[in-house]
Design a protein around this motif. Structure first.
Motif, PDB file in Angstrom:
ATOM      1  N   ALA A  42       0.779  -1.171   0.069  1.00 48.60           N
ATOM      2  CA  ALA A  42       0.101   0.008  -0.068  1.00 48.60           C
ATOM      3  C   ALA A  42       1.097   1.050   0.048  1.00 48.60           C
ATOM      4  O   ALA A  42       0.437   2.406  -0.777  1.00 48.60           O
ATOM      5  CB  ALA A  42      -0.887  -0.068   1.090  1.00 48.60           C
ATOM      6  N   ALA A  43       2.075   1.151   0.703  1.00 50.31           N
ATOM      7  CA  ALA A  43       2.804   2.512   0.994  1.00 50.31           C
ATOM      8  C   ALA A  43       3.955   2.638   0.124  1.00 50.31           C
ATOM      9  O   ALA A  43       4.464   3.621  -0.029  1.00 50.31           O
ATOM     10  CB  ALA A  43       2.836   2.636   2.239  1.00 50.31           C
ATOM     11  N   LYS A  44       4.495   1.427  -0.374  1.00 47.41           N
ATOM     12  CA  LYS A  44       5.571   1.307  -1.220  1.00 47.41           C
ATOM     13  C   LYS A  44       5.515   0.996  -2.455  1.00 47.41           C
ATOM     14  O   LYS A  44       6.130  -0.290  -2.867  1.00 47.41           O
ATOM     15  CB  LYS A  44       6.792   0.792  -0.329  1.00 47.41           C
ATOM     16  CG  LYS A  44       7.192   1.600   0.950  1.00 47.41           C
ATOM     17  CD  LYS A  44       8.331   0.971   1.569  1.00 47.41           C
ATOM     18  CE  LYS A  44       8.885   1.826   2.889  1.00 47.41           C
ATOM     19  NZ  LYS A  44       9.817   1.179   3.741  1.00 47.41           N
ATOM     20  N   LYS A  45       5.041   1.756  -3.359  1.00 46.97           N
ATOM     21  CA  LYS A  45       4.756   1.166  -4.703  1.00 46.97           C
ATOM     22  C   LYS A  45       5.760   0.997  -5.629  1.00 46.97           C
ATOM     23  O   LYS A  45       5.915   0.267  -6.440  1.00 46.97           O
ATOM     24  CB  LYS A  45       3.729   2.416  -5.464  1.00 46.97           C
ATOM     25  CG  LYS A  45       2.329   2.733  -4.753  1.00 46.97           C
ATOM     26  CD  LYS A  45       1.516   1.580  -4.807  1.00 46.97           C
ATOM     27  CE  LYS A  45       0.130   1.510  -4.536  1.00 46.97           C
ATOM     28  NZ  LYS A  45      -0.725   2.673  -5.198  1.00 46.97           N
ATOM     29  N   GLU A  46       6.933   1.624  -5.020  1.00 47.56           N
ATOM     30  CA  GLU A  46       8.233   1.449  -5.811  1.00 47.56           C
ATOM     31  C   GLU A  46       8.795  -0.173  -5.710  1.00 47.56           C
ATOM     32  O   GLU A  46       9.518  -0.497  -6.609  1.00 47.56           O
ATOM     33  CB  GLU A  46       9.306   2.484  -5.474  1.00 47.56           C
ATOM     34  CG  GLU A  46       9.816   2.051  -4.325  1.00 47.56           C
ATOM     35  CD  GLU A  46       9.062   2.693  -3.093  1.00 47.56           C
ATOM     36  OE1 GLU A  46       9.699   2.636  -2.034  1.00 47.56           O
ATOM     37  OE2 GLU A  46       7.855   3.480  -3.362  1.00 47.56           O
ATOM     38  N   LYS A  47       8.379  -0.755  -4.779  1.00 50.72           N
ATOM     39  CA  LYS A  47       8.802  -2.128  -4.492  1.00 50.72           C
ATOM     40  C   LYS A  47       7.991  -3.156  -5.224  1.00 50.72           C
ATOM     41  O   LYS A  47       6.932  -3.177  -5.099  1.00 50.72           O
ATOM     42  CB  LYS A  47       8.824  -2.445  -2.801  1.00 50.72           C
ATOM     43  CG  LYS A  47       9.827  -1.739  -2.240  1.00 50.72           C
ATOM     44  CD  LYS A  47       9.529  -2.001  -0.564  1.00 50.72           C
ATOM     45  CE  LYS A  47       9.968  -3.322  -0.321  1.00 50.72           C
ATOM     46  NZ  LYS A  47      11.636  -3.720  -0.171  1.00 50.72           N
ATOM     47  N   ARG A 106      -2.964  -4.210  -3.947  1.00 51.85           N
ATOM     48  CA  ARG A 106      -2.128  -2.871  -4.339  1.00 51.85           C
ATOM     49  C   ARG A 106      -2.745  -1.887  -5.293  1.00 51.85           C
ATOM     50  O   ARG A 106      -2.714  -0.942  -5.069  1.00 51.85           O
ATOM     51  CB  ARG A 106      -0.645  -3.454  -4.873  1.00 51.85           C
ATOM     52  CG  ARG A 106      -0.112  -2.048  -5.663  1.00 51.85           C
ATOM     53  CD  ARG A 106       1.554  -2.693  -5.932  1.00 51.85           C
ATOM     54  NE  ARG A 106       2.385  -2.486  -4.934  1.00 51.85           N
ATOM     55  CZ  ARG A 106       3.716  -2.461  -4.885  1.00 51.85           C
ATOM     56  NH1 ARG A 106       4.060  -3.185  -5.964  1.00 51.85           N
ATOM     57  NH2 ARG A 106       4.446  -2.369  -4.071  1.00 51.85           N
ATOM     58  N   ASN A 107      -3.763  -2.697  -6.359  1.00 51.84           N
ATOM     59  CA  ASN A 107      -4.356  -1.601  -7.172  1.00 51.84           C
ATOM     60  C   ASN A 107      -5.295  -0.971  -6.165  1.00 51.84           C
ATOM     61  O   ASN A 107      -6.075  -0.004  -6.810  1.00 51.84           O
ATOM     62  CB  ASN A 107      -4.940  -2.517  -8.180  1.00 51.84           C
ATOM     63  CG  ASN A 107      -4.049  -3.290  -9.111  1.00 51.84           C
ATOM     64  OD1 ASN A 107      -2.946  -2.478  -9.222  1.00 51.84           O
ATOM     65  ND2 ASN A 107      -4.217  -4.084  -9.732  1.00 51.84           N
ATOM     66  N   SER A 108      -6.032  -1.565  -5.400  1.00 42.89           N
ATOM     67  CA  SER A 108      -7.047  -0.980  -4.600  1.00 42.89           C
ATOM     68  C   SER A 108      -6.562  -0.175  -3.248  1.00 42.89           C
ATOM     69  O   SER A 108      -7.269  -0.153  -2.226  1.00 42.89           O
ATOM     70  CB  SER A 108      -8.235  -1.956  -4.120  1.00 42.89           C
ATOM     71  OG  SER A 108      -7.738  -2.867  -3.614  1.00 42.89           O
ATOM     72  N   ALA A 109      -5.373   0.007  -3.174  1.00 42.13           N
ATOM     73  CA  ALA A 109      -4.750   0.401  -2.032  1.00 42.13           C
ATOM     74  C   ALA A 109      -5.131   1.882  -1.487  1.00 42.13           C
ATOM     75  O   ALA A 109      -5.194   1.968  -0.045  1.00 42.13           O
ATOM     76  CB  ALA A 109      -2.969   0.844  -2.344  1.00 42.13           C
ATOM     77  N   PRO A 110      -5.675   2.770  -2.229  1.00 41.66           N
ATOM     78  CA  PRO A 110      -6.449   4.049  -1.313  1.00 41.66           C
ATOM     79  C   PRO A 110      -7.591   3.589  -0.456  1.00 41.66           C
ATOM     80  O   PRO A 110      -7.522   4.009   0.597  1.00 41.66           O
ATOM     81  CB  PRO A 110      -7.108   4.398  -2.517  1.00 41.66           C
ATOM     82  CG  PRO A 110      -6.042   4.637  -3.682  1.00 41.66           C
ATOM     83  CD  PRO A 110      -5.755   3.011  -3.564  1.00 41.66           C
TER      84      PRO A 110
END
Length: 300
Positions: free
Chosen positions: A68-73, A106-110
């Motif tokens: 959720a918080a580290k999209k770069e990983k 991850r795609n629905s992270a918000p």
């Protein structure tokens, strides 16, 4: 009490701060200053989870935070860092906890982001969790004080007739074999007969259906040669922590954990032999299913 709080908090903090390392039972028990033999019992009673389940849950929660918080990983980087062997294992485990695959999460992270941040927050969350664990310790110690009489005793040598049980579900059939043998020998029924369960395996390292428990009867003299399934076993004389009281079968886990906590609190160590239970009455003959039991831990 303060010592038990400190140990539990130290062990839990170590797990939470080292999710990317090999978290073995021996290592965590050492951190908490418990022996591996009884650490798993204490941990489960205090946290409500087995050690392994707790570690897996914390790793999944940590992975959710990263998703959720580290999209770069990359997802692969996340699960490998947390010790999951492959993508399939990680996805299956993650879905068990969150109901959706990691990529969908991850795609629905918000939608999930606020909840995950709350779980990972160090402000207040840690104290709330530890407060619950400490409350559990306090409740256990209060229950022990009210229900268990704990003493250190020198017990004499005990000569037993024993039948081996492989698996917890086979203990009662093993006692039936032992009693039938004793009836043939006119050793049962008799006044003040004592039945004893000797634990030769730990439930932590041995599956419940494989754990070895000896169903035993106390004899006046040592049994000679093996007779069918019945063989001789001896409990050597020595010093023991003995917890006594009247309990239901559901109380047994609490009783053992109580004795292990008491043992650590009073700086005793367990001898390399086997703990056992002595039954002074039969729960089947009590209207509330209670029995008078001594829980015995051999100590130095």
């Amino acid at each position: 009490m303060e010592e038990q709080k400190r140990r539990i908090i130290k062990a839990v903090r170590y797990i939470d701060n080292n999710l990317d390392t090999d978290l073995s039972l021996d290592k965590i028990a050492e951190i908490g200053m418990y022996s591996p033999f009884h650490f798993h019992r204490i941990f489960k009673l205090i946290t409500g989870e087995t050690l392994q389940n707790y570690i897996i849950r914390k790793k999944v929660e940590k992975s959710a935070f990263y998703l959720a918080a580290k999209k770069e990983k990359e997802i692969k980087e996340i699960y490998l860092d947390l010790g999951f062997s492959n993508h399939s294992v990680f996805c299956k485990t993650f879905k068990k906890y969150y109901g959706i695959a990691p990529s969908a999460f991850r795609n629905s992270a918000p939608e999930h982001f606020h909840k995950i941040l709350q779980r990972q927050s160090k402000n207040g969350q840690i104290d709330t969790v530890f407060s619950q664990y400490i409350c559990n310790v306090k409740n256990l110690l209060n229950w022990t004080k009210m229900n268990v009489k704990i003493e250190v005793k020198e017990l004499p040598e005990m000569n037993l007739a024993a039948v081996m049980s492989l698996g917890i579900l086979n203990v009662e059939p093993s006692y039936n074999v032992l009693i039938n043998w004793a009836k043939d020998k006119q050793l049962f029924p008799r006044e003040n007969v004592k039945m004893i369960s000797v634990y030769h395996d730990s439930f932590k390292v041995t599956p419940p259906d494989k754990v070895r428990i000896h169903a035993c009867m106390l004899l006046d003299k040592r049994l000679g040669t093996q007779e069918g399934e019945v063989f001789s076993e001896t409990i050597e004389a020595g010093k023991f922590i003995v917890g006594s009281g009247e309990f239901t079968l559901d109380d047994f886990e609490q009783c053992w954990v109580s004795l292990f906590l008491w043992m650590n609190e009073h700086h005793y160590s367990m001898r390399k032999t086997f703990p056992f239970e002595i039954y002074h009455s039969n729960f089947k003959e009590h209207p509330e299913g209670k029995m008078i039991v001594d829980f015995c831990i051999p100590i130095h």
